[in-house]
Design an enzyme around this catalytic site. Structure first.
Site: not given
Length: 282
Positions: A65, A109, A140, A159-160
């Site tokens: 993070h 998200d 989405d 951040d996937s």
């Protein structure tokens, strides 16, 4: 308490696996998108799995993070408007909002259940969810970026999860073109970019798709991440033009605490091991 057992994630692309000793399952939910499980471990705090893949542990999530957020925010001259695509555990949002200059941070998200499970089992990551500058959307992310106003954002952080399932569309030219259009001329795109030890070809492919979308400058920053395959991970920054000199003085004198990121760590991460530097295309 039940006797400890082990959970292993096999990672076929690298021919390796990672395991954690767990004492019990704390929670489980099947969302419309994926299966989310929470376990109590003997040494790593709580553990989140999504479709059997390790997402984070209490003990080591700060590495990821902090590196997904602070290098970009200290590289941009004045980051005010930030979008986080994915990031449902809210740890990146928390780090972004440590920067007092940020006026608005939108986290989008697709799966609300990731955030609800984080709020329940990783509440420390969600400490900034009530910040008036934060906006949590459950939608989405691809559509969100496609609809973003041109030139409206300073930083986009992707951040996937890995490029499969719901996250597959976050690693291609079409999505990066949306990010390029939404960013201001001095904006920065950040993408989690997998293991530089085992997946350099994927890192190169990702950078290639960014280049096709219009980005011209790239910087891949490795960092340790014990709970991910090979124990070594990376993020990649992309810009429309310019370089990646960072506000080193501001990073050194930052008004908030971090556990891994520092000005010295940032500077060190910019020097890639020769095998990585030689493998990356531009």
């Amino acid at each position: 308490m039940t006797a400890p057992t082990w959970i292993h994630e096999q990672f076929e692309p690298t021919g390796s696996a990672i395991g954690f000793r767990v004492t019990r399952k704390l929670d489980e939910v099947q969302s419309p998108f994926q299966k989310i499980e929470i376990f109590e471990t003997t040494d790593w705090g709580n553990l989140m799995l999504i479709d059997g893949a390790v997402m984070l542990t209490t003990r080591d999530n700060f590495l990821y993070h902090e590196m997904m957020s602070h290098p970009a925010l200290f590289t941009h001259p004045d980051p005010r408007q930030v979008a986080i695509i994915g990031g449902g555990d809210c740890g990146t949002l928390r780090e972004v909002l440590k920067h007092a200059g940020v006026k608005r941070a939108v986290q989008c998200d697709i799966d609300e259940q990731v955030t609800r499970m984080a709020e329940k089992w990783f509440p420390e990551l969600c400490a900034s969810n009530g910040d008036p500058r934060a906006e949590l959307l459950f939608d989405d992310g691809i559509a969100h970026m496609a609809n973003a106003a041109p030139g409206s954002l300073d930083i986009v952080i992707v951040d996937s999860t890995d490029p499969v399932g719901p996250a597959e569309g976050l690693f291609n030219r079409t999505f990066y073109e949306s990010c390029f259009r939404a960013l201001k001329d001095d904006g920065i795109l950040v993408q989690q970019s997998e293991s530089p030890l085992a997946l350099l070809a994927l890192v190169n492919e990702m950078r290639g798709e960014m280049r096709k979308a219009g980005f011209t400058a790239f910087q891949t920053l490795p960092f340790p991440q014990p709970c991910y395959p090979t124990g070594w991970w990376s993020c990649t920054l992309a810009r429309k033009s310019g370089g990646f000199g960072f506000r080193e003085g501001d990073a050194h004198d930052k008004a908030f605490d971090t556990r891994y990121y520092s000005a010295d760590v940032h500077r060190g991460a910019t020097t890639l091991p020769p095998f990585v530097a030689e493998a990356l295309d531009g």
